[in-house]
Scaffold this motif. Structure first.
Motif, mmCIF file in Angstrom:
data_model
loop_
_atom_site.group_PDB
_atom_site.id
_atom_site.type_symbol
_atom_site.label_atom_id
_atom_site.label_comp_id
_atom_site.label_asym_id
_atom_site.label_seq_id
_atom_site.Cartn_x
_atom_site.Cartn_y
_atom_site.Cartn_z
ATOM 1 N N CYS A 177 -39.716 -25.632 12.728
ATOM 2 C CA CYS A 177 -39.735 -26.626 11.652
ATOM 3 C C CYS A 177 -40.740 -26.162 10.596
ATOM 4 C CB CYS A 177 -40.165 -28.007 12.161
ATOM 5 S SG CYS A 177 -39.291 -28.597 13.603
ATOM 6 N N THR A 178 -40.324 -26.202 9.341
ATOM 7 C CA THR A 178 -41.238 -25.895 8.250
ATOM 8 C C THR A 178 -40.684 -26.470 6.962
ATOM 9 O OG1 THR A 178 -42.404 -24.134 7.058
ATOM 10 C CG2 THR A 178 -40.159 -23.660 7.715
ATOM 11 N N ASN A 179 -41.569 -26.790 6.025
ATOM 12 C CA ASN A 179 -41.087 -27.211 4.714
ATOM 13 C C ASN A 179 -40.667 -25.971 3.928
ATOM 14 O OD1 ASN A 179 -43.412 -26.015 3.562
ATOM 15 N ND2 ASN A 179 -44.561 -27.934 3.699
ATOM 16 N N ASN A 180 -40.185 -26.195 2.716
ATOM 17 C CA ASN A 180 -39.715 -25.067 1.905
ATOM 18 C C ASN A 180 -40.603 -24.869 0.678
ATOM 19 O OD1 ASN A 180 -37.887 -22.915 1.562
ATOM 20 N ND2 ASN A 180 -36.705 -24.064 0.068
ATOM 21 N N GLU A 181 -41.885 -25.191 0.836
ATOM 22 C CA GLU A 181 -42.834 -25.005 -0.263
ATOM 23 C C GLU A 181 -42.877 -23.541 -0.674
ATOM 24 O OE1 GLU A 181 -47.633 -25.484 -1.033
ATOM 25 O OE2 GLU A 181 -46.693 -26.496 0.664
ATOM 26 N N ASN A 182 -42.683 -23.296 -1.969
ATOM 27 C CA ASN A 182 -42.641 -21.938 -2.513
ATOM 28 C C ASN A 182 -41.547 -21.091 -1.874
ATOM 29 O OD1 ASN A 182 -44.897 -22.430 -4.214
ATOM 30 N ND2 ASN A 182 -46.268 -22.043 -2.496
ATOM 31 N N GLY A 183 -40.508 -21.766 -1.370
ATOM 32 C CA GLY A 183 -39.372 -21.051 -0.791
ATOM 33 C C GLY A 183 -39.641 -20.407 0.547
ATOM 34 N N ILE A 184 -40.690 -20.853 1.265
ATOM 35 C CA ILE A 184 -41.079 -20.171 2.499
ATOM 36 C C ILE A 184 -40.008 -20.255 3.578
ATOM 37 C CG2 ILE A 184 -42.354 -22.175 3.403
ATOM 38 C CD1 ILE A 184 -44.256 -20.159 4.718
ATOM 39 N N CYS A 185 -39.339 -21.412 3.719
ATOM 40 C CA CYS A 185 -38.344 -21.546 4.782
ATOM 41 C C CYS A 185 -37.163 -20.608 4.533
ATOM 42 C CB CYS A 185 -37.867 -22.993 4.877
ATOM 43 S SG CYS A 185 -36.791 -23.299 6.304
ATOM 44 N N GLU A 186 -36.664 -20.615 3.294
ATOM 45 C CA GLU A 186 -35.498 -19.802 2.959
ATOM 46 C C GLU A 186 -35.823 -18.319 2.885
ATOM 47 O OE1 GLU A 186 -32.760 -22.388 0.038
ATOM 48 O OE2 GLU A 186 -34.822 -22.169 -0.677
ATOM 49 N N ASN A 187 -36.928 -17.994 2.219
ATOM 50 C CA ASN A 187 -37.195 -16.600 1.873
ATOM 51 C C ASN A 187 -38.049 -15.843 2.877
ATOM 52 O OD1 ASN A 187 -35.781 -17.086 -0.541
ATOM 53 N ND2 ASN A 187 -37.654 -17.796 -1.555
ATOM 54 N N VAL A 188 -38.750 -16.575 3.747
ATOM 55 C CA VAL A 188 -39.605 -15.908 4.726
ATOM 56 C C VAL A 188 -39.147 -16.238 6.147
ATOM 57 C CG1 VAL A 188 -41.959 -15.557 5.559
ATOM 58 C CG2 VAL A 188 -41.556 -15.942 3.126
ATOM 59 N N THR A 189 -39.250 -17.511 6.546
ATOM 60 C CA THR A 189 -38.929 -17.899 7.923
ATOM 61 C C THR A 189 -37.502 -17.502 8.295
ATOM 62 O OG1 THR A 189 -40.261 -19.873 7.428
ATOM 63 C CG2 THR A 189 -39.192 -19.773 9.577
ATOM 64 N N TYR A 190 -36.557 -17.931 7.464
ATOM 65 C CA TYR A 190 -35.148 -17.634 7.754
ATOM 66 C C TYR A 190 -34.827 -16.161 7.550
ATOM 67 C CZ TYR A 190 -30.078 -17.493 7.127
ATOM 68 O OH TYR A 190 -28.745 -17.162 7.224
ATOM 69 N N GLU A 191 -35.249 -15.617 6.408
ATOM 70 C CA GLU A 191 -34.879 -14.237 6.076
ATOM 71 C C GLU A 191 -35.442 -13.257 7.092
ATOM 72 O OE1 GLU A 191 -32.840 -11.354 4.210
ATOM 73 O OE2 GLU A 191 -32.736 -13.510 3.756
ATOM 74 N N ARG A 192 -36.676 -13.487 7.526
ATOM 75 C CA ARG A 192 -37.272 -12.596 8.532
ATOM 76 C C ARG A 192 -36.424 -12.560 9.798
ATOM 77 N NH1 ARG A 192 -43.183 -13.360 11.526
ATOM 78 N NH2 ARG A 192 -42.975 -11.629 12.997
ATOM 79 N N ASN A 193 -36.108 -13.735 10.334
ATOM 80 C CA ASN A 193 -35.394 -13.771 11.609
ATOM 81 C C ASN A 193 -33.928 -13.394 11.468
ATOM 82 O OD1 ASN A 193 -37.282 -14.724 13.852
ATOM 83 N ND2 ASN A 193 -37.788 -16.117 12.167
ATOM 84 N N LYS A 194 -33.368 -13.611 10.292
ATOM 85 C CA LYS A 194 -32.012 -13.123 10.020
ATOM 86 C C LYS A 194 -31.981 -11.605 10.153
ATOM 87 C CE LYS A 194 -28.657 -12.776 6.230
ATOM 88 N NZ LYS A 194 -28.393 -13.135 4.807
ATOM 89 N N ARG A 195 -32.966 -10.928 9.580
ATOM 90 C CA ARG A 195 -33.017 -9.473 9.653
ATOM 91 C C ARG A 195 -33.324 -8.988 11.065
ATOM 92 N NH1 ARG A 195 -35.748 -7.452 3.909
ATOM 93 N NH2 ARG A 195 -34.623 -8.950 2.594
ATOM 94 N N VAL A 196 -34.176 -9.712 11.776
ATOM 95 C CA VAL A 196 -34.478 -9.339 13.162
ATOM 96 C C VAL A 196 -33.210 -9.412 14.010
ATOM 97 C CG1 VAL A 196 -35.717 -10.048 15.249
ATOM 98 C CG2 VAL A 196 -36.915 -9.967 13.061
ATOM 99 N N ILE A 197 -32.374 -10.422 13.770
ATOM 100 C CA ILE A 197 -31.128 -10.567 14.533
ATOM 101 C C ILE A 197 -30.104 -9.516 14.119
ATOM 102 C CG2 ILE A 197 -29.153 -12.080 14.988
ATOM 103 C CD1 ILE A 197 -31.070 -14.465 14.695
ATOM 104 N N ASN A 198 -29.937 -9.315 12.818
ATOM 105 C CA ASN A 198 -28.886 -8.428 12.314
ATOM 106 C C ASN A 198 -29.292 -6.961 12.240
ATOM 107 O OD1 ASN A 198 -27.173 -10.604 11.978
ATOM 108 N ND2 ASN A 198 -27.725 -10.922 9.849
#
Length: 591
Positions: free
Chosen positions: A393-414
């Motif tokens: 769980c995280t907010n999206n302040e400064n795009g952190i959820c979309e651009n860091v939390t999600y993007e990091r783990n998307k790349r780790v998976i793919n």
């Protein structure tokens, strides 16, 4: 004040006319506080808490961001974008008593723009700095405790700014006997910054652990003898090894050791106490793990291989681990730039999973930040074959959820390519589903109840860990606003939005052979899940009335609703509401 005087005053306040409900509750609350020792602070309201007085949070999936593995048994990981107080409220319905391990890295409240309260940074000159932080943490930790399973534990990273206050807060919430403080040694040789004169260099932070009931820790895997000299004189295919003592001598007390005779290849017998049983010795000998020194004439010793980790508990659970600098390098290698300050290393978090949870644990991080927790979970699953599930769980302040939390783990998976051109293979056997918080009016009007029922579908999939939907149930076509059907081949779930579909569903169930009862969530204006209508197939279903079940779960964690002044002469059945609408009967009686 004496206890007898306090009770008399409480009785007097209950009879005073002219007080509002909230005024009476506040006065009684103050009088009932009998604390003589512990942490006291001035409670500071939050904007998000105020919103929850009039609206109920739900979770809505962003399907375009779902990452689904071809592996049918891959664990389902959840990422929730939204304020973590809102997200925790939804989890109070989907996961109450189901979380095995929680890890959080909250703001340390240093006064250096690291803690935002009601959209404003709390600085070091704020006279309510600590009260705001404690109010913020208290609300979230009290819900977190409800989420923990009976063997659950929460680990909290913190430093000196709030460690003392946090320890007292955790003592209050979990009980002092269920709270321990550990040290995380942040030193890595050659990386520590220079220290100014007349100061002491910071070489550690703290991890406070809170246990739901009793402490249950497991040994963890480590290369305990990494600094020893390894050889392979017998060319063992398992690689270099060193020998370890299994002898405890014949004199004195056995101290729990086992006494039997061992004869070496030279025919010399040793009648001693051993740290292993005779059966264990025979098994190790057959496996080529017993070594006799001095060309077979010596005392038997155990071969320990360099490649095999040792399960151990050492004086500090969190020593000899990498630090934030190394963790920052990992993020930079994945995303190409440094996008997050002071992330925790995956090794630190994996140590927590090893000592506190089973290989199929459910793990939650509601201060997800850069997403290290999910990365660590997927990495450990890949190493030991586990099926741990993770919720972030995280907010999206400064795009952190979309651009860091999600993007990091998307790349780790793919899979991803490092800046130096090196390709890192993906951890493909993982599913990641992305959700945002949405809201429904808290007043229990028919319209709000219907909307809450419709918007609860994604939460029900999370609750049951069931996501594969079918457009047919038996010979019946499903309808989005009528009923929906989910199955994974073993577990089945029906969500019935329109009560008119119940009779056809009952007829269909009557013609089916069902081994395990189907989970049925059905809309009802009250607590009755249409039990009489399902009576003929009661052995084939497990009924739950919605949205009553959600209201009941939320009621246990939400702040009190706002008072609403009504013009009863002009109101209709669709709009009338009072606080008593949340005071419906629950299983086991009223709260």
């Amino acid at each position: 004040m004496k206890a007898t005087d306090r009770h008399k005053l409480i009785d007097r306040i209950k009879t005073i006319e002219g007080l509002t409900h909230d005024e009476r509750s506040a006065l009684l609350g103050l009088l009932r506080e009998s604390k003589t020792y512990g942490l006291m602070w001035e409670d500071k309201p939050e904007d998000v808490e105020d919103r929850l007085r009039s609206e109920l949070p739900v979770l809505k999936e962003v399907k375009s961001r779902a990452i689904i593995s071809d592996n049918a048994v891959s664990p389902n990981h959840i990422l929730i974008e939204g304020d973590n107080l809102e997200a925790l409220t939804t989890l109070a319905y989907t996961h109450e008593g189901k979380i095995d391990v929680i890890y959080i890295d909250p703001p340390y409240n240093t006064g250096n723009k690291d803690f935002v309260y009601n959209d404003s940074f709390v600085d070091s000159e704020d006279s309510y700095r600590h009260s705001k932080w404690l109010s913020f943490m208290s609300r979230r930790l009290r819900i977190a405790k409800k989420l923990l399973s009976e063997r659950g534990v929460i680990f909290i990273s913190i430093d000196d700014n709030e460690q003392a206050n946090l320890k007292l807060l955790c003592d209050e919430i979990f009980g002092q006997e269920h709270v321990e403080t550990y040290i995380w040694d942040v030193r890595v040789k050659g990386t520590m910054p220079k220290t100014a004169k007349n100061t002491v260099r910071k070489e550690h932070e703290y991890i406070i652990a809170c246990y739901k009931s009793e402490k249950r820790l497991q040994k963890y895997s480590s290369l305990k003898y990494a600094d020893k000299k390894w050889t392979n004189p017998d060319n063992d295919p398992r690689g270099p090894w060193m020998s370890a003592n299994i002898s405890r001598g014949a004199e004195g007390s056995t101290g729990g050791f086992k006494s039997f005779v061992i004869t070496n290849p030279a025919g010399i017998s040793f009648d001693r106490d051993w740290s292993i049983t005779k059966d264990e010795y025979e098994s190790l000998l057959a496996d080529g793990r017993i070594y006799f020194s001095d060309n077979g004439r010596g005392v038997p010793r155990l071969k320990k291989f360099q490649s095999e980790p040792v399960w151990s508990i050492q004086s500090s659970f969190f020593a000899d681990l990498s630090n934030s600098q190394e963790a920052s390098s990992i993020i930079k290698s994945i995303l190409g730039e440094k996008l997050f300050d002071f992330p925790k290393p995956t090794a630190l978090l994996q140590r927590m999973w090893q000592i506190a949870g089973a290989s199929n644990s459910t793990i939650l991080d509601f201060f997800a930040g850069s997403g290290t927790t999910l990365h660590a979970v997927m990495q450990l699953n890949a190493e030991d074959g586990g099926k741990r599930q993770c919720i972030l769980c995280t907010n999206n302040e400064n795009g952190i959820c979309e651009n860091v939390t999600y993007e990091r783990n998307k790349r780790v998976i793919n899979g991803y390519t490092k800046p130096n051109g090196e390709y890192v293979e993906g951890l493909y056997a993982n599913n990641l589903r992305y959700y945002r918080t949405d809201f429904v009016g808290r007043r229990r009007t028919p319209q709000n109840m219907r909307r809450l029922m419709l918007l609860s579908s994604d939460m029900l999939c999370i609750k049951e860990d069931l996501y594969t939907e079918y457009d047919m149930f038996g010979d019946m076509q499903t309808l989005e606003n009528g009923f929906r059907y989910f199955s994974d081949g073993k577990k089945q779930m029906l969500i019935v939005y329109n009560e008119e579909a119940i009779y056809d569903i009952v007829d269909a169930l009557g013609n089916m052979d069902i081994v395990d009862p189907i989970i049925v969530y059905v809309f009802s204006p009250g607590n009755d899940a249409w039990n009489s209508e399902f009576e003929s197939v009661s052995d084939k279903v497990r009924l739950t009335a919605l949205p009553a079940a959600i209201y009941n779960a939320y009621k246990r964690v939400l702040p009190k609703p706002k008072d609403t002044m009504l013009n009863l002469e002009n109101s209709t059945n669709d709009t009338v509401t009072t606080d008593s609408l949340f005071d419906f009967e629950e299983e086991g009686g009223k709260e």
